[in-house]
Scaffold this motif. Structure first.
Motif, mmCIF file in Angstrom:
data_model
loop_
_atom_site.group_PDB
_atom_site.id
_atom_site.type_symbol
_atom_site.label_atom_id
_atom_site.label_comp_id
_atom_site.label_asym_id
_atom_site.label_seq_id
_atom_site.Cartn_x
_atom_site.Cartn_y
_atom_site.Cartn_z
ATOM 1 N N SER A 248 0.788 -1.164 -0.046
ATOM 2 C CA SER A 248 0.160 0.101 -0.147
ATOM 3 C C SER A 248 0.917 1.304 -0.128
ATOM 4 O O SER A 248 1.682 1.467 0.964
ATOM 5 C CB SER A 248 -0.793 0.003 1.216
ATOM 6 O OG SER A 248 -1.471 1.116 1.442
ATOM 7 N N HIS B 9 -6.906 5.726 3.702
ATOM 8 C CA HIS B 9 -7.398 4.491 3.902
ATOM 9 C C HIS B 9 -6.302 3.775 4.654
ATOM 10 O O HIS B 9 -4.970 3.920 4.304
ATOM 11 C CB HIS B 9 -7.849 3.752 2.680
ATOM 12 C CG HIS B 9 -8.209 2.470 3.077
ATOM 13 N ND1 HIS B 9 -9.608 2.025 3.909
ATOM 14 C CD2 HIS B 9 -8.068 1.298 2.458
ATOM 15 C CE1 HIS B 9 -9.638 0.854 4.196
ATOM 16 N NE2 HIS B 9 -8.701 0.141 3.217
ATOM 17 N N SER B 10 -6.776 3.052 5.818
ATOM 18 C CA SER B 10 -5.365 2.175 6.489
ATOM 19 C C SER B 10 -5.908 0.935 6.814
ATOM 20 O O SER B 10 -6.418 0.435 7.604
ATOM 21 C CB SER B 10 -5.363 3.004 7.923
ATOM 22 O OG SER B 10 -6.735 3.157 8.409
ATOM 23 N N PRO B 11 -5.585 -0.054 5.894
ATOM 24 C CA PRO B 11 -6.106 -1.287 6.108
ATOM 25 C C PRO B 11 -5.054 -2.325 6.657
ATOM 26 O O PRO B 11 -4.044 -1.686 7.375
ATOM 27 C CB PRO B 11 -6.034 -1.837 4.534
ATOM 28 C CG PRO B 11 -4.826 -1.171 4.069
ATOM 29 C CD PRO B 11 -4.957 0.144 4.371
ATOM 30 N N GLU C 280 -7.930 0.117 10.776
ATOM 31 C CA GLU C 280 -8.960 0.773 10.096
ATOM 32 C C GLU C 280 -9.496 2.206 10.987
ATOM 33 O O GLU C 280 -9.697 1.729 12.077
ATOM 34 C CB GLU C 280 -10.020 -0.167 9.781
ATOM 35 C CG GLU C 280 -11.437 0.769 8.868
ATOM 36 C CD GLU C 280 -10.769 0.802 7.602
ATOM 37 O OE1 GLU C 280 -10.860 1.708 6.782
ATOM 38 O OE2 GLU C 280 -9.960 -0.448 6.973
#
Length: 256
Positions: free
Chosen positions: A13, A164-166, A176
């Motif tokens: 990411s 976004h932080s998966p 998240e």
């Protein structure tokens, strides 16, 4: 912030390539900075001059910031009116406390102390990309952003899906929501740009994307994280017209 067994997948990411931040967001809406609030009006003493004593002089002397030694205090610019002090428990600890201090006519006034996290391996005076340490130092604060709408930030606010932080963190906690709100720490970045900007004046090897962001319940890659409510407080309180800084490090280093 990434658990070792999922690190390879998550590092793909662009948001997690350097520290907690990294690549440019997919879409972005920038909210201009709100007009700074006027600086506090200096107060005047009501103590009669004839009754002045060493005791009253001590009481009226400008207050410093508890825990900061001469060297750290000297690094805070004179024009700075707000200082976010991040005090780590130890050089190798991921646990810290965050306190917002505001300069008044009689010195610095401390706000509430908030529990927080810093990098997994603690702190470094020479932060490198991937060392899992937060950079020691005094840094300006100038830009904010997040996945969620602007909650009332005084900084320019860059909203983007790029926040976004998966995935999961080092302790298995979900990431998240970690970047719902962020404030960029001006370490190895270009102020006046989105926290997602890739520009690294010191070079990519020195890391970057070091932010204040929402706490996910575990250590970070290099950022400092506090509860979501406290991030909203910081966004609404920190005023670019008061030239805010963050002073960050472990307690023994800050005391020098």
């Amino acid at each position: 912030m990434i658990q070792r067994r999922t690190a390879v997948a998550l590092l793909a990411s662009p948001l997690l390539l350097t520290g907690c931040g990294g690549g440019a967001g997919a879409t972005e809406r920038r909210t201009p900075a709100r007009r700074p609030a006027p600086a506090p009006t200096p107060g005047t003493s009501t103590q009669p001059a004839s009754r002045a004593t060493s005791e009253t002089s001590a009481e009226s002397a400008p207050r410093g910031i508890p825990g900061l030694g001469r060297e750290r205090l000297a690094a805070i610019p004179e024009r700075c009116g707000q200082a976010v002090v991040v005090t780590g428990r130890g050089r190798n600890s991921p646990l810290c406390t965050v306190v917002l201090h505001e300069r008044t006519a009689t010195g610095w006034q401390a706000g509430a102390a908030w529990p927080a996290h810093n990098a997994l391996h603690g702190w470094s005076a020479h932060h490198l990309n991937g060392d899992l340490r937060s950079p020691l130092g005094v840094y300006t604060l100038s830009d904010a952003g997040g996945l969620l709408p602007d909650p009332g930030s005084r900084f320019p606010y860059h909203r983007s899906r790029g926040f976004h932080s998966p995935g999961t963190g080092f302790e298995g906690e979900p990431l998240e929501g970690s970047f719902d709100y962020v404030i960029a720490i001006d370490y190895n970045r270009r102020p006046g740009t989105s926290p997602l900007d890739w520009t690294r004046p010191l070079g990519p090897a020195r890391g970057g994307g070091v932010w204040l962001h929402v706490d996910h319940g575990g250590p970070t890659h290099g950022c400092v994280s506090v509860a979501k409510a406290h991030m909203k407080d910081l966004l609404r309180t920190l005023d670019p017209g008061r030239h805010p800084v963050v002073v960050m490090g472990y307690a023994d280093w800050l005391a020098r």
